[in-house]
Motif scaffolding. Structure first.
Motif, PDB file in Angstrom:
ATOM      1  N   ILE A  15       0.860  -1.174   0.000  1.00 18.43           N
ATOM      2  CA  ILE A  15       0.000   0.000   0.000  1.00 18.43           C
ATOM      3  C   ILE A  15       0.902   1.231   0.000  1.00 18.43           C
ATOM      4  O   ILE A  15       1.731   1.401   0.895  1.00 18.43           O
ATOM      5  CB  ILE A  15      -0.941   0.044   1.219  1.00 18.43           C
ATOM      6  N   PHE A  16       0.733   2.056  -1.017  1.00 17.32           N
ATOM      7  CA  PHE A  16       1.432   3.335  -1.071  1.00 17.32           C
ATOM      8  C   PHE A  16       0.505   4.420  -0.558  1.00 17.32           C
ATOM      9  O   PHE A  16      -0.711   4.364  -0.765  1.00 17.32           O
ATOM     10  CB  PHE A  16       1.843   3.670  -2.510  1.00 17.32           C
ATOM     11  N   LEU A  17       1.086   5.413   0.084  1.00 22.48           N
ATOM     12  CA  LEU A  17       0.301   6.549   0.563  1.00 22.48           C
ATOM     13  C   LEU A  17       0.969   7.853   0.174  1.00 22.48           C
ATOM     14  O   LEU A  17       2.203   7.943   0.112  1.00 22.48           O
ATOM     15  CB  LEU A  17       0.130   6.503   2.089  1.00 22.48           C
ATOM     16  N   ASP A  18       0.152   8.845  -0.071  1.00 17.60           N
ATOM     17  CA  ASP A  18       0.618  10.208  -0.243  1.00 17.60           C
ATOM     18  C   ASP A  18       1.081  10.722   1.123  1.00 17.60           C
ATOM     19  O   ASP A  18       0.823  10.081   2.155  1.00 17.60           O
ATOM     20  CB  ASP A  18      -0.535  11.054  -0.794  1.00 17.60           C
ATOM     21  N   ALA A  19       1.751  11.850   1.156  1.00 18.25           N
ATOM     22  CA  ALA A  19       2.260  12.386   2.425  1.00 18.25           C
ATOM     23  C   ALA A  19       1.373  13.507   2.959  1.00 18.25           C
ATOM     24  O   ALA A  19       0.470  13.279   3.767  1.00 18.25           O
ATOM     25  CB  ALA A  19       3.702  12.850   2.262  1.00 18.25           C
ATOM     26  N   VAL A  20       1.581  14.737   2.480  1.00 15.92           N
ATOM     27  CA  VAL A  20       0.831  15.890   2.992  1.00 15.92           C
ATOM     28  C   VAL A  20      -0.634  15.791   2.590  1.00 15.92           C
ATOM     29  O   VAL A  20      -0.966  15.575   1.424  1.00 15.92           O
ATOM     30  CB  VAL A  20       1.433  17.213   2.472  1.00 15.92           C
ATOM     31  N   GLY A  21      -1.528  15.927   3.564  1.00 16.71           N
ATOM     32  CA  GLY A  21      -2.957  15.820   3.323  1.00 16.71           C
ATOM     33  C   GLY A  21      -3.485  14.411   3.467  1.00 16.71           C
ATOM     34  O   GLY A  21      -4.695  14.189   3.471  1.00 16.71           O
ATOM     35  N   THR A  22      -2.571  13.450   3.583  1.00 17.41           N
ATOM     36  CA  THR A  22      -2.952  12.045   3.736  1.00 17.41           C
ATOM     37  C   THR A  22      -2.424  11.491   5.048  1.00 17.41           C
ATOM     38  O   THR A  22      -3.191  11.014   5.884  1.00 17.41           O
ATOM     39  CB  THR A  22      -2.422  11.211   2.558  1.00 17.41           C
ATOM     40  N   LEU A  23      -1.119  11.544   5.240  1.00 18.74           N
ATOM     41  CA  LEU A  23      -0.509  11.108   6.493  1.00 18.74           C
ATOM     42  C   LEU A  23      -0.492  12.224   7.534  1.00 18.74           C
ATOM     43  O   LEU A  23      -0.755  11.991   8.713  1.00 18.74           O
ATOM     44  CB  LEU A  23       0.930  10.634   6.248  1.00 18.74           C
ATOM     45  N   PHE A  24      -0.180  13.421   7.091  1.00 22.44           N
ATOM     46  CA  PHE A  24      -0.074  14.555   8.017  1.00 22.44           C
ATOM     47  C   PHE A  24      -0.454  15.854   7.319  1.00 22.44           C
ATOM     48  O   PHE A  24      -0.481  15.932   6.085  1.00 22.44           O
ATOM     49  CB  PHE A  24       1.335  14.657   8.610  1.00 22.44           C
ATOM     50  N   GLY A  25      -0.781  16.856   8.121  1.00 25.61           N
ATOM     51  CA  GLY A  25      -1.164  18.162   7.585  1.00 25.61           C
ATOM     52  C   GLY A  25      -0.385  19.269   8.254  1.00 25.61           C
ATOM     53  O   GLY A  25       0.346  19.047   9.223  1.00 25.61           O
ATOM     54  N   VAL A  26      -0.544  20.484   7.756  1.00 23.76           N
ATOM     55  CA  VAL A  26       0.155  21.645   8.294  1.00 23.76           C
ATOM     56  C   VAL A  26      -0.545  22.107   9.569  1.00 23.76           C
ATOM     57  O   VAL A  26      -1.742  22.392   9.558  1.00 23.76           O
ATOM     58  CB  VAL A  26       0.189  22.798   7.268  1.00 23.76           C
ATOM     59  N   ARG A  27       0.205  22.195  10.645  1.00 26.57           N
ATOM     60  CA  ARG A  27      -0.372  22.588  11.931  1.00 26.57           C
ATOM     61  C   ARG A  27      -0.731  24.081  11.910  1.00 26.57           C
ATOM     62  O   ARG A  27       0.134  24.940  11.783  1.00 26.57           O
ATOM     63  CB  ARG A  27       0.620  22.326  13.063  1.00 26.57           C
ATOM     64  N   GLY A  28      -2.012  24.371  12.008  1.00 23.90           N
ATOM     65  CA  GLY A  28      -2.460  25.753  12.022  1.00 23.90           C
ATOM     66  C   GLY A  28      -2.689  26.345  10.643  1.00 23.90           C
ATOM     67  O   GLY A  28      -3.336  27.382  10.509  1.00 23.90           O
ATOM     68  N   GLY A  29      -2.155  25.707   9.620  1.00 24.86           N
ATOM     69  CA  GLY A  29      -2.329  26.197   8.266  1.00 24.86           C
ATOM     70  C   GLY A  29      -1.155  27.029   7.778  1.00 24.86           C
ATOM     71  O   GLY A  29      -0.446  27.663   8.564  1.00 24.86           O
ATOM     72  N   VAL A  30      -0.951  27.025   6.462  1.00 26.87           N
ATOM     73  CA  VAL A  30       0.156  27.759   5.862  1.00 26.87           C
ATOM     74  C   VAL A  30       0.048  29.253   6.149  1.00 26.87           C
ATOM     75  O   VAL A  30       1.033  29.920   6.470  1.00 26.87           O
ATOM     76  CB  VAL A  30       0.199  27.517   4.336  1.00 26.87           C
ATOM     77  N   GLY A  31      -1.161  29.794   6.049  1.00 26.11           N
ATOM     78  CA  GLY A  31      -1.351  31.228   6.265  1.00 26.11           C
ATOM     79  C   GLY A  31      -0.887  31.687   7.630  1.00 26.11           C
ATOM     80  O   GLY A  31      -0.215  32.719   7.763  1.00 26.11           O
ATOM     81  N   GLN A  32      -1.238  30.931   8.648  1.00 28.42           N
ATOM     82  CA  GLN A  32      -0.845  31.301  10.016  1.00 28.42           C
ATOM     83  C   GLN A  32       0.663  31.254  10.181  1.00 28.42           C
ATOM     84  O   GLN A  32       1.266  32.137  10.808  1.00 28.42           O
ATOM     85  CB  GLN A  32      -1.522  30.381  11.028  1.00 28.42           C
ATOM     86  N   ILE A  33       1.291  30.239   9.631  1.00 26.83           N
ATOM     87  CA  ILE A  33       2.745  30.100   9.778  1.00 26.83           C
ATOM     88  C   ILE A  33       3.477  31.188   9.010  1.00 26.83           C
ATOM     89  O   ILE A  33       4.372  31.851   9.539  1.00 26.83           O
ATOM     90  CB  ILE A  33       3.204  28.706   9.320  1.00 26.83           C
ATOM     91  N   TYR A  34       3.104  31.390   7.755  1.00 30.01           N
ATOM     92  CA  TYR A  34       3.755  32.424   6.953  1.00 30.01           C
ATOM     93  C   TYR A  34       3.575  33.807   7.585  1.00 30.01           C
ATOM     94  O   TYR A  34       4.520  34.604   7.650  1.00 30.01           O
ATOM     95  CB  TYR A  34       3.178  32.434   5.534  1.00 30.01           C
ATOM     96  N   SER A  35       2.359  34.110   8.040  1.00 29.50           N
ATOM     97  CA  SER A  35       2.099  35.430   8.607  1.00 29.50           C
ATOM     98  C   SER A  35       2.832  35.615   9.937  1.00 29.50           C
ATOM     99  O   SER A  35       3.282  36.722  10.255  1.00 29.50           O
ATOM    100  CB  SER A  35       0.598  35.658   8.792  1.00 29.50           C
ATOM    101  N   ARG A  36       2.984  34.531  10.712  1.00 28.70           N
ATOM    102  CA  ARG A  36       3.723  34.635  11.973  1.00 28.70           C
ATOM    103  C   ARG A  36       5.191  34.927  11.719  1.00 28.70           C
ATOM    104  O   ARG A  36       5.781  35.791  12.375  1.00 28.70           O
ATOM    105  CB  ARG A  36       3.568  33.335  12.780  1.00 28.70           C
ATOM    106  N   PHE A  37       5.788  34.223  10.781  1.00 27.45           N
ATOM    107  CA  PHE A  37       7.188  34.485  10.446  1.00 27.45           C
ATOM    108  C   PHE A  37       7.351  35.898   9.881  1.00 27.45           C
ATOM    109  O   PHE A  37       8.344  36.577  10.168  1.00 27.45           O
ATOM    110  CB  PHE A  37       7.706  33.448   9.450  1.00 27.45           C
ATOM    111  N   ALA A  38       6.384  36.331   9.080  1.00 21.35           N
ATOM    112  CA  ALA A  38       6.445  37.686   8.519  1.00 21.35           C
ATOM    113  C   ALA A  38       6.355  38.734   9.632  1.00 21.35           C
ATOM    114  O   ALA A  38       7.095  39.727   9.625  1.00 21.35           O
ATOM    115  CB  ALA A  38       5.318  37.884   7.516  1.00 21.35           C
ATOM    116  N   ARG A  39       5.463  38.517  10.573  1.00 21.70           N
ATOM    117  CA  ARG A  39       5.293  39.451  11.684  1.00 21.70           C
ATOM    118  C   ARG A  39       6.582  39.584  12.481  1.00 21.70           C
ATOM    119  O   ARG A  39       6.968  40.684  12.909  1.00 21.70           O
ATOM    120  CB  ARG A  39       4.148  38.970  12.580  1.00 21.70           C
TER     121      ARG A  39
END
Length: 251
Positions: A15-39
């Motif tokens: 059985i093969f599996l995809d990674a992002v969105g299948t096994l694991f996801g982004v904690r809090g979402g990309v927007g939150q992480i990018y905006s936090r680093f930008a801030r």
């Protein structure tokens, strides 16, 4: 769509599996992480604006595969690929001109996504992997991710489940190209008919696997963002969770 049987006496060799969105996801979402680093860099931009811009940038980017690139140069190519997406994301969000030095800003942001803190494992994943492993089924990852996938799987304590990891940047072809599926199959010495592939993208995972002769199973984790029904083949196998999918008889 056809809901796949949740338990069966028949099972694939691998059985093969995809990674992002299948096994694991982004904690809090990309927007939150990018905006936090930008801030932290003195740049103010809303997380929802980043989310919209990132989706547009990611979807319009060329697939992450570098055919002909020497293996030693792949990490640099991956870095530049993601840097271009991040720059376009902040540009579309109207914030790119606020950075004094975007290249300097991007390095720690990129490195962050190699850490466990950036991700969460979906609740249904560990038990499903344990069940399949206990049944003697070989497990592999086929992903359009970059070489950070190796340390991410290790950090999330998932690496020990997998007999193989196949990523687009190393193969030089990205899903839905059959070449990447064939590369995964070659590591398990089995035919396409003996394999399943499970992933959250209808086009890349379901249709890509089927084109390679593999049983493709579409994992619809969030049907709010699902592919429109008019674009889905009537015989598509789909599930909303890995829980209960191909369980041991004694479970």
């Amino acid at each position: 769509m056809v809901e796949l049987l949740l338990a069966t006496t028949e099972h694939p060799k691998v059985i093969f599996l995809d990674a992002v969105g299948t096994l694991f996801g982004v904690r809090g979402g990309v927007g939150q992480i990018y905006s936090r680093f930008a801030r932290e860099a003195g740049v103010s931009v809303a997380a929802d604006a980043i989310d919209r811009a990132f989706r547009q940038s990611f979807q319009s980017a060329p697939r992450m595969a570098f055919p002909g690139v020497d293996r030693s140069d792949i990490p640099a190519s991956e870095y530049q690929w993601w840097k271009a997406i991040a720059a376009q994301t902040f540009s579309l969000a109207g914030a790119i001109e606020q950075f004094d030095d975007f290249a300097q800003f991007f390095r720690p942001l990129y490195d962050y996504f190699e850490l466990a803190d950036a991700w969460f494992v979906y609740d249904d994943v560990p038990l499903a992997l344990q069940n399949w492993q206990s049944m003697g089924i070989e497990l592999g990852v086929i992903s359009n991710f970059d070489s950070r996938l190796y340390p991410v799987l290790e950090a999330l304590q998932l690496s020990h489940f997998f007999d193989s990891i196949t990523i687009s940047t190393e193969v030089g072809a990205a899903k839905p190209d059959p070449v990447i599926f064939q590369a995964g199959l070659s590591k398990h010495y089995c035919t396409a008919a003996q394999a399943w592939h499970i992933g959250d993208s209808y086009k890349e995972d379901r249709q890509g696997a089927v084109a390679a002769g593999i049983q493709g199973i579409w994992l619809e984790r969030d049907r709010a963002f699902a592919t429109p029904p008019s674009q889905i083949e009537s015989n598509t196998y789909s599930v909303q969770s890995l829980a209960g999918l191909l369980k041991p008889q004694s479970a």
